[in-house]
Motif scaffolding. Structure first.
Motif, mmCIF file in Angstrom:
data_model
loop_
_atom_site.group_PDB
_atom_site.id
_atom_site.type_symbol
_atom_site.label_atom_id
_atom_site.label_comp_id
_atom_site.label_asym_id
_atom_site.label_seq_id
_atom_site.Cartn_x
_atom_site.Cartn_y
_atom_site.Cartn_z
ATOM 1 N N ALA A 52 -8.113 138.409 -20.585
ATOM 2 C CA ALA A 52 -7.728 139.127 -19.193
ATOM 3 C C ALA A 52 -6.197 139.354 -20.394
ATOM 4 C CB ALA A 52 -7.047 139.226 -17.930
ATOM 5 N N LEU A 53 -5.293 138.670 -20.806
ATOM 6 C CA LEU A 53 -4.502 139.050 -21.683
ATOM 7 C C LEU A 53 -4.256 139.698 -22.255
ATOM 8 C CD1 LEU A 53 -1.603 138.904 -21.302
ATOM 9 C CD2 LEU A 53 -1.488 136.447 -21.656
ATOM 10 N N GLY A 54 -5.843 139.080 -23.868
ATOM 11 C CA GLY A 54 -5.819 139.883 -25.153
ATOM 12 C C GLY A 54 -6.371 140.644 -24.802
ATOM 13 N N SER A 55 -6.464 140.883 -23.797
ATOM 14 C CA SER A 55 -7.652 142.351 -23.241
ATOM 15 C C SER A 55 -6.423 143.772 -23.235
ATOM 16 C CB SER A 55 -8.215 143.191 -22.009
ATOM 17 O OG SER A 55 -9.519 142.237 -22.522
ATOM 18 N N ARG A 56 -5.386 142.826 -22.203
ATOM 19 C CA ARG A 56 -4.204 144.089 -21.943
ATOM 20 C C ARG A 56 -3.688 144.315 -22.936
ATOM 21 N NH1 ARG A 56 -2.517 147.453 -17.936
ATOM 22 N NH2 ARG A 56 -0.186 147.677 -17.964
ATOM 23 N N MET A 57 -3.276 143.281 -23.799
ATOM 24 C CA MET A 57 -2.496 143.379 -24.954
ATOM 25 C C MET A 57 -3.205 144.411 -25.760
ATOM 26 S SD MET A 57 0.127 142.035 -25.080
ATOM 27 C CE MET A 57 1.205 140.557 -24.029
ATOM 28 N N GLU A 58 -4.395 144.130 -26.474
ATOM 29 C CA GLU A 58 -4.903 145.126 -27.206
ATOM 30 C C GLU A 58 -4.337 146.422 -26.589
ATOM 31 O OE1 GLU A 58 -9.574 145.684 -28.814
ATOM 32 O OE2 GLU A 58 -9.717 145.177 -26.420
ATOM 33 N N SER A 59 -5.525 146.924 -25.011
ATOM 34 C CA SER A 59 -4.854 148.730 -24.612
ATOM 35 C C SER A 59 -3.593 148.281 -25.287
ATOM 36 C CB SER A 59 -5.324 148.542 -23.430
ATOM 37 O OG SER A 59 -4.070 147.881 -22.800
ATOM 38 N N ILE A 60 -2.301 147.960 -25.170
ATOM 39 C CA ILE A 60 -0.715 148.203 -25.328
ATOM 40 C C ILE A 60 -0.241 148.225 -26.299
ATOM 41 C CG2 ILE A 60 1.502 147.687 -24.994
ATOM 42 C CD1 ILE A 60 0.734 145.398 -22.367
ATOM 43 N N HIS A 61 -1.137 147.482 -27.684
ATOM 44 C CA HIS A 61 -1.327 147.970 -28.561
ATOM 45 C C HIS A 61 -2.007 148.771 -29.445
ATOM 46 C CE1 HIS A 61 1.278 144.103 -27.542
ATOM 47 N NE2 HIS A 61 1.708 144.287 -28.707
ATOM 48 N N ALA A 62 -2.811 149.770 -28.878
ATOM 49 C CA ALA A 62 -3.903 150.140 -28.801
ATOM 50 C C ALA A 62 -2.851 151.707 -29.603
ATOM 51 C CB ALA A 62 -4.604 150.834 -28.480
ATOM 52 N N GLY A 63 -3.226 152.537 -30.852
ATOM 53 C CA GLY A 63 -2.582 153.123 -31.357
ATOM 54 C C GLY A 63 -1.163 153.073 -32.642
ATOM 55 N N LEU A 64 -1.211 151.310 -32.501
ATOM 56 C CA LEU A 64 -0.010 151.126 -33.028
ATOM 57 C C LEU A 64 -0.376 150.965 -34.877
ATOM 58 C CD1 LEU A 64 2.024 148.935 -30.655
ATOM 59 C CD2 LEU A 64 2.521 151.043 -31.292
ATOM 60 N N ASP A 65 0.683 151.960 -35.782
ATOM 61 C CA ASP A 65 0.263 151.032 -36.752
ATOM 62 C C ASP A 65 1.069 149.638 -37.527
ATOM 63 O OD1 ASP A 65 -0.645 154.338 -37.041
ATOM 64 O OD2 ASP A 65 1.809 154.363 -37.228
ATOM 65 N N ALA A 66 1.956 149.081 -36.923
ATOM 66 C CA ALA A 66 2.228 147.945 -37.327
ATOM 67 C C ALA A 66 2.526 146.961 -35.960
ATOM 68 C CB ALA A 66 3.047 148.059 -38.296
ATOM 69 N N THR A 67 3.295 145.538 -36.243
ATOM 70 C CA THR A 67 3.669 145.218 -35.156
ATOM 71 C C THR A 67 4.767 143.377 -36.186
ATOM 72 O OG1 THR A 67 2.213 143.761 -34.377
ATOM 73 C CG2 THR A 67 2.538 145.980 -33.470
ATOM 74 N N GLN A 68 5.543 143.486 -35.403
ATOM 75 C CA GLN A 68 6.357 142.141 -36.446
ATOM 76 C C GLN A 68 6.905 141.117 -34.862
ATOM 77 O OE1 GLN A 68 9.336 142.102 -39.216
ATOM 78 N NE2 GLN A 68 7.692 141.038 -40.187
ATOM 79 N N HIS A 69 6.868 140.209 -34.083
ATOM 80 C CA HIS A 69 6.685 139.977 -33.125
ATOM 81 C C HIS A 69 7.983 138.339 -34.137
ATOM 82 C CE1 HIS A 69 3.897 142.314 -31.069
ATOM 83 N NE2 HIS A 69 4.205 141.330 -29.979
ATOM 84 N N LEU A 70 8.808 137.553 -33.614
ATOM 85 C CA LEU A 70 9.772 137.425 -34.607
ATOM 86 C C LEU A 70 10.089 136.425 -33.212
ATOM 87 C CD1 LEU A 70 11.603 138.650 -37.151
ATOM 88 C CD2 LEU A 70 9.722 137.437 -37.179
ATOM 89 N N VAL A 71 9.693 134.716 -32.786
ATOM 90 C CA VAL A 71 10.588 134.398 -31.526
ATOM 91 C C VAL A 71 11.042 132.910 -32.393
ATOM 92 C CG1 VAL A 71 9.230 132.597 -29.671
ATOM 93 C CG2 VAL A 71 7.422 134.534 -30.961
ATOM 94 N N GLY A 72 11.918 132.474 -31.778
ATOM 95 C CA GLY A 72 13.038 131.803 -31.787
ATOM 96 C C GLY A 72 13.568 130.914 -30.848
ATOM 97 N N SER A 73 14.710 130.312 -31.126
ATOM 98 C CA SER A 73 15.773 129.691 -30.102
ATOM 99 C C SER A 73 14.863 129.091 -29.401
ATOM 100 C CB SER A 73 16.333 130.326 -29.242
ATOM 101 O OG SER A 73 17.492 131.134 -30.193
ATOM 102 N N VAL A 74 14.271 128.253 -29.627
ATOM 103 C CA VAL A 74 12.933 127.765 -28.931
ATOM 104 C C VAL A 74 13.562 125.925 -28.328
ATOM 105 C CG1 VAL A 74 10.746 125.814 -29.285
ATOM 106 C CG2 VAL A 74 10.503 128.623 -29.855
ATOM 107 N N LEU A 75 13.582 126.059 -26.993
ATOM 108 C CA LEU A 75 14.190 124.952 -25.809
ATOM 109 C C LEU A 75 12.623 124.245 -25.422
ATOM 110 C CD1 LEU A 75 16.784 123.434 -25.499
ATOM 111 C CD2 LEU A 75 16.629 125.421 -23.352
ATOM 112 N N VAL A 76 12.882 122.758 -25.385
ATOM 113 C CA VAL A 76 11.808 122.286 -24.632
ATOM 114 C C VAL A 76 12.049 121.742 -23.305
ATOM 115 C CG1 VAL A 76 9.891 120.812 -25.004
ATOM 116 C CG2 VAL A 76 10.044 122.881 -26.299
ATOM 117 N N THR A 77 12.008 121.373 -22.626
ATOM 118 C CA THR A 77 12.772 120.560 -21.367
ATOM 119 C C THR A 77 11.398 120.039 -20.366
ATOM 120 O OG1 THR A 77 12.878 122.723 -20.241
ATOM 121 C CG2 THR A 77 14.835 121.682 -21.579
ATOM 122 N N ASP A 78 11.650 119.007 -19.966
ATOM 123 C CA ASP A 78 11.242 118.628 -18.651
ATOM 124 C C ASP A 78 11.219 118.347 -17.737
ATOM 125 O OD1 ASP A 78 8.602 117.033 -17.507
ATOM 126 O OD2 ASP A 78 9.267 114.823 -18.196
#
Length: 161
Positions: A52-78
């Protein structure tokens, strides 16, 4: 025994894999990073399940020519409830030919709960919080109408999580 050391090694790879899935438009492969029953809250919508999430993202990104997602500042905690991963994302979305400019960059934060599964680690819960935008919000019309973000180039005011 805590899972944090193993999760800390896996989390950046998991988040990068998500970014590449989006940018490569591999909507049917969301099971590579999310559990089958993931609960994902992106403020503007909530989904249950990787498909369902993949389908939703597909509809949100429909019509876009390009995207670039940059992820950082990763903090892992218990924390209570499992291994938590916090990170920042900057997503630039491009739709050429629109009045007002061809790009929109969104700054946001992911708060994830990840779990170990047979194939490695997966995101079981995601809560996304938008922090700022820059550029033409008409690239994503539903974002332009939300009123959640302050005007372009300014940080979000109000609730901070």
């Amino acid at each position: 025994m805590t899972e944090v050391p193993a999760a800390a090694s896996a989390a950046p790879q998991l988040l990068a894999a998500y970014a590449w899935l989006i940018d490569d438009r591999r909507w049917t492969d969301f099971g590579e990073v999310f559990t089958d029953d993931v609960v994902a809250d992106y403020e503007a919508f909530t989904c249950r399940g990787a498909d369902a999430l993949g389908s939703r993202m597909e509809s949100i990104h429909a019509g876009l020519d390009a995207t670039q997602h940059l992820v950082g500042s990763v903090l892992v905690t218990d924390r209570a409830g499992g291994v938590r991963v916090r990170s920042h994302v900057q997503a630039t979305l491009v739709r050429r030919g629109l009045p007002g400019g061809s790009s929109l960059t969104v700054g946001a934060r992911y708060d994830d709960r990840i779990v170990r599964v047979a194939g490695g680690w997966r995101i079981a819960e995601r809560r996304t919080r938008g922090l700022w935008t820059r550029g033409n919000r008409d690239i994503l019309p539903w974002m332009a109408d939300r009123g959640r973000f302050e005007p372009s180039d300014s940080p979000q005011k109000g609730r901070h999580t």
